[in-house]
Motif scaffolding. Structure first.
Motif, PDB file in Angstrom:
ATOM      1  N   GLN A 193       0.846  -1.208   0.000  1.00  0.00           N
ATOM      2  CA  GLN A 193       0.000   0.000   0.000  1.00  0.00           C
ATOM      3  C   GLN A 193       0.877   1.253   0.000  1.00  0.00           C
ATOM      4  O   GLN A 193       0.551   2.256  -0.607  1.00  0.00           O
ATOM      5  CB  GLN A 193      -0.892  -0.045   1.251  1.00  0.00           C
ATOM      6  CG  GLN A 193      -1.768   1.167   1.463  1.00  0.00           C
ATOM      7  CD  GLN A 193      -2.912   1.242   0.460  1.00  0.00           C
ATOM      8  OE1 GLN A 193      -3.422   0.241   0.009  1.00  0.00           O
ATOM      9  NE2 GLN A 193      -3.296   2.457   0.100  1.00  0.00           N
ATOM     10  N   GLN A 202      -6.164   4.591  16.093  1.00  0.00           N
ATOM     11  CA  GLN A 202      -6.212   5.951  15.541  1.00  0.00           C
ATOM     12  C   GLN A 202      -5.705   6.974  16.552  1.00  0.00           C
ATOM     13  O   GLN A 202      -5.028   7.942  16.201  1.00  0.00           O
ATOM     14  CB  GLN A 202      -7.655   6.306  15.152  1.00  0.00           C
ATOM     15  CG  GLN A 202      -7.926   6.078  13.676  1.00  0.00           C
ATOM     16  CD  GLN A 202      -9.399   5.854  13.413  1.00  0.00           C
ATOM     17  OE1 GLN A 202     -10.228   5.890  14.339  1.00  0.00           O
ATOM     18  NE2 GLN A 202      -9.742   5.601  12.169  1.00  0.00           N
ATOM     19  N   SER A 247      -1.947   7.391  16.377  1.00  0.00           N
ATOM     20  CA  SER A 247      -1.249   7.834  15.171  1.00  0.00           C
ATOM     21  C   SER A 247      -0.506   9.116  15.524  1.00  0.00           C
ATOM     22  O   SER A 247      -1.064  10.005  16.178  1.00  0.00           O
ATOM     23  CB  SER A 247      -2.258   8.092  14.047  1.00  0.00           C
ATOM     24  OG  SER A 247      -1.582   8.605  12.934  1.00  0.00           O
ATOM     25  N   SER A 248       0.744   9.213  15.122  1.00  0.00           N
ATOM     26  CA  SER A 248       1.651  10.346  15.416  1.00  0.00           C
ATOM     27  C   SER A 248       2.369  10.188  16.749  1.00  0.00           C
ATOM     28  O   SER A 248       3.409  10.779  16.955  1.00  0.00           O
ATOM     29  CB  SER A 248       0.975  11.715  15.428  1.00  0.00           C
ATOM     30  OG  SER A 248       0.438  11.971  14.183  1.00  0.00           O
ATOM     31  N   PRO A 262       2.499   8.666  11.266  1.00  0.00           N
ATOM     32  CA  PRO A 262       1.175   9.087  10.769  1.00  0.00           C
ATOM     33  C   PRO A 262       0.972   8.802   9.284  1.00  0.00           C
ATOM     34  O   PRO A 262      -0.143   8.480   8.862  1.00  0.00           O
ATOM     35  CB  PRO A 262       1.149  10.597  11.039  1.00  0.00           C
ATOM     36  CG  PRO A 262       2.559  10.988  11.301  1.00  0.00           C
ATOM     37  CD  PRO A 262       3.285   9.787  11.811  1.00  0.00           C
ATOM     38  N   HIS A 263       2.020   8.892   8.498  1.00  0.00           N
ATOM     39  CA  HIS A 263       1.862   8.632   7.061  1.00  0.00           C
ATOM     40  C   HIS A 263       1.550   7.153   6.829  1.00  0.00           C
ATOM     41  O   HIS A 263       0.632   6.797   6.082  1.00  0.00           O
ATOM     42  CB  HIS A 263       3.137   9.037   6.304  1.00  0.00           C
ATOM     43  CG  HIS A 263       3.122   8.549   4.887  1.00  0.00           C
ATOM     44  ND1 HIS A 263       2.163   8.944   3.977  1.00  0.00           N
ATOM     45  CD2 HIS A 263       3.924   7.666   4.225  1.00  0.00           C
ATOM     46  CE1 HIS A 263       2.371   8.326   2.825  1.00  0.00           C
ATOM     47  NE2 HIS A 263       3.437   7.549   2.940  1.00  0.00           N
ATOM     48  N   PHE A 309       0.280   5.187   8.958  1.00  0.00           N
ATOM     49  CA  PHE A 309      -1.036   4.890   9.527  1.00  0.00           C
ATOM     50  C   PHE A 309      -2.159   5.264   8.561  1.00  0.00           C
ATOM     51  O   PHE A 309      -3.153   4.547   8.432  1.00  0.00           O
ATOM     52  CB  PHE A 309      -1.227   5.618  10.870  1.00  0.00           C
ATOM     53  CG  PHE A 309      -2.399   5.091  11.631  1.00  0.00           C
ATOM     54  CD1 PHE A 309      -2.280   3.939  12.396  1.00  0.00           C
ATOM     55  CD2 PHE A 309      -3.647   5.684  11.525  1.00  0.00           C
ATOM     56  CE1 PHE A 309      -3.377   3.398  13.064  1.00  0.00           C
ATOM     57  CE2 PHE A 309      -4.750   5.158  12.185  1.00  0.00           C
ATOM     58  CZ  PHE A 309      -4.608   4.018  12.962  1.00  0.00           C
ATOM     59  N   GLU A 310      -1.945   6.395   7.864  1.00  0.00           N
ATOM     60  CA  GLU A 310      -2.952   6.836   6.876  1.00  0.00           C
ATOM     61  C   GLU A 310      -3.132   5.749   5.808  1.00  0.00           C
ATOM     62  O   GLU A 310      -4.247   5.429   5.414  1.00  0.00           O
ATOM     63  CB  GLU A 310      -2.414   8.096   6.212  1.00  0.00           C
ATOM     64  CG  GLU A 310      -3.444   9.152   5.934  1.00  0.00           C
ATOM     65  CD  GLU A 310      -2.734  10.373   5.378  1.00  0.00           C
ATOM     66  OE1 GLU A 310      -2.054  11.061   6.175  1.00  0.00           O
ATOM     67  OE2 GLU A 310      -2.831  10.598   4.149  1.00  0.00           O
ATOM     68  N   GLU A 311      -2.014   5.183   5.361  1.00  0.00           N
ATOM     69  CA  GLU A 311      -2.088   4.124   4.345  1.00  0.00           C
ATOM     70  C   GLU A 311      -2.699   2.845   4.937  1.00  0.00           C
ATOM     71  O   GLU A 311      -3.408   2.121   4.254  1.00  0.00           O
ATOM     72  CB  GLU A 311      -0.688   3.827   3.779  1.00  0.00           C
ATOM     73  CG  GLU A 311      -0.081   4.994   3.024  1.00  0.00           C
ATOM     74  CD  GLU A 311      -0.968   5.492   1.886  1.00  0.00           C
ATOM     75  OE1 GLU A 311      -1.481   4.652   1.123  1.00  0.00           O
ATOM     76  OE2 GLU A 311      -1.153   6.718   1.777  1.00  0.00           O
ATOM     77  N   GLU A 355      -5.023   2.721   7.132  1.00  0.00           N
ATOM     78  CA  GLU A 355      -6.488   2.865   7.166  1.00  0.00           C
ATOM     79  C   GLU A 355      -7.115   2.533   5.811  1.00  0.00           C
ATOM     80  O   GLU A 355      -8.227   2.034   5.741  1.00  0.00           O
ATOM     81  CB  GLU A 355      -6.862   4.286   7.583  1.00  0.00           C
ATOM     82  CG  GLU A 355      -6.585   4.511   9.072  1.00  0.00           C
ATOM     83  CD  GLU A 355      -7.001   5.896   9.536  1.00  0.00           C
ATOM     84  OE1 GLU A 355      -6.421   6.875   9.018  1.00  0.00           O
ATOM     85  OE2 GLU A 355      -7.897   5.992  10.384  1.00  0.00           O
ATOM     86  N   LYS A 356      -6.345   2.783   4.730  1.00  0.00           N
ATOM     87  CA  LYS A 356      -6.892   2.497   3.392  1.00  0.00           C
ATOM     88  C   LYS A 356      -6.975   0.992   3.122  1.00  0.00           C
ATOM     89  O   LYS A 356      -7.753   0.553   2.290  1.00  0.00           O
ATOM     90  CB  LYS A 356      -6.021   3.167   2.316  1.00  0.00           C
ATOM     91  CG  LYS A 356      -6.101   4.679   2.340  1.00  0.00           C
ATOM     92  CD  LYS A 356      -5.201   5.267   1.263  1.00  0.00           C
ATOM     93  CE  LYS A 356      -5.009   6.755   1.485  1.00  0.00           C
ATOM     94  NZ  LYS A 356      -3.860   7.287   0.755  1.00  0.00           N
TER      95      LYS A 356
END
Ligand SMILES: [Fe+2]
Ligand SMILES: [Fe+2]
Length: 388
Positions: A205, A357, A360-361, A366-367, A369-371, A373-374
């Motif tokens: 991802q 969530q 995250s950070s 955080p980056h 983690f964003e991926e 979540e996808k």
């Protein structure tokens, strides 16, 4: 009334579903006719066949490979549940996705169908949009599972096909050792394998190169290998750990790192008089060590570091923490939260996600983690697989 239909497709409909072959089974011909009308009206690009009893369905299945069965439950003679049971016991059809159809509005029927391995349940009268949506989603699920299976096959052939460095015997040995640590932690041995899958999915991802994600798949299961050297009294303790015991537990990161870096291990083993088991493992690694273990060692060392620097063992922060370890931190945490522990219940997917969530950070990059979540739904799918 066994019959077969092939719909001529418009060019724009010739997508990856075009080869899918569906079998519909219902003793009521009018239901099959109405399904036939729906499929023709909607110009779906699947092949489909119809049968009015289990014997007819079996006859068609002996001649054709089907990708899905949509079957009525209540039929004279062998009903849908009997048929589903026999499919699940057959080596050829054990994995065939099955959607069951019923005119009975009972939650008990739905539970029974799902428990017996049906992929979904549809109510009569069948609504066209619902029929197509369910078929589509089950086919999608099947394709994902097929991809994971194909990936497993790919790994088996990896040594001969793609890389001289990765040999299947070593991969096998690595995974077995990883499982050994899992067993010592009272896990079922699949935690570490699932972590491998999650880490691979997440790295893909993130768009890393194929070699990196393949290495991560193989090495991430070793993240807790250091636990092999922890004393039983600490590792197996179900109550709250004392400060000293917690410090010992945290040492699994450095122990794991050292275990995977033979020179370091030798010194530690002699200075701390570690268990015989460690020496045995050390001997195995010394004869098989390769660059894979370098990645495994950095993951073992840093998978409990936090992005904000408040983790252990060294309090590294941000990109000081190797990418592989930042990925594994998310994979490991997700699986841990989904799993029952002696001091808390297992958390559902949504709850685990919500808990993560908040970190995250702080704990997680955080980056990444964003991926995560996808592709979190893929994590959920892996968690629900029973065996690997
Ligand atoms: Fe750990
Ligand atoms: Fe773990």
């Amino acid at each position: 009334m066994a019959m077969e239909m092939k719909i001529k497709m418009s060019p724009q409909m010739q997508n990856h579903w075009a080869d899918q072959h569906l079998l519909f089974l219902d003793d009521d011909i009018s239901v099959l006719k109405s399904i036939n009308r729906i499929l023709i009206q909607k110009r779906v690009d699947w092949h489909f066949s119809f049968a009015t009893c289990v014997a007819e369905a079996l006859d068609l299945m002996s001649k054709t490979t089907f990708d899905m069965l949509i079957t009525d439950i209540k039929m004279p003679g062998r009903d849908g549940f009997h048929f589903l049971k026999s499919l699940r016991e057959s080596p050829d059809w054990a994995d065939l996705p099955v959607i069951m159809v019923t005119g009975l509005d009972s939650p008990r029927i739905k539970t029974k169908a799902i428990e017996m391995g049906a992929a979904d349940l549809l109510s009569k009268p069948i609504r066209p949009e619902e029929l197509l949506a369910r078929i589509h989603s089950v086919l999608l699920e099947k394709r994902k599972l097929d991809e994971y299976k194909a990936h497993n096959d790919y790994l088996r052939d990896l040594a001969s096909e793609h890389s001289r460095e990765i040999e299947s015997g070593k991969i096998e040995m690595i995974l077995r050792l990883a499982k050994a640590a899992d067993f010592r932690s009272n896990e079922d041995g699949n935690h570490v394998i699932r972590v491998g899958y999650y880490a691979k999915i997440l790295s893909e991802q993130l768009g890393v190169d194929r070699a990196f994600s393949d290495k991560l798949f193989i090495t991430s299961p070793l993240h807790d290998i250091g636990k092999i050297a922890l004393p039983d009294a600490v590792l197996m303790k179900s109550g709250k750990l004392t400060e000293k015991e917690w410090a010992i537990t945290k040492s699994h990161c450095e122990l794991g790192h050292d275990l995977l870096s033979p020179g370091l291990l030798k010194d530690r083993a002699s200075s701390q008089n570690l268990s015989k088991m460690v020496s045995v493992v050390f001997d195995v690694y010394e004869t098989t060590r390769n660059h894979l273990l370098d990645m495994a060692a950095e993951i073992a060392l840093a998978h409990h570091e936090w992005y904000d620097g408040s983790g252990y063992p060294y309090g590294r922060k941000g990109e000081q923490i190797p990418l592989a370890a930042r990925i594994v931190a998310i994979a490991d945490s997700y699986d841990a939260l989904r799993t029952k522990k002696s001091y808390r219940p297992a958390y559902e997917h949504g709850k685990a996600l919500a808990m993560m969530q908040k970190l995250s950070s702080t704990q997680f990059d955080p980056h990444i983690f964003e991926e995560f979540e996808k592709c979190a739904d893929d994590f959920k799918r892996i968690y629900l697989l029973e065996s690997f």
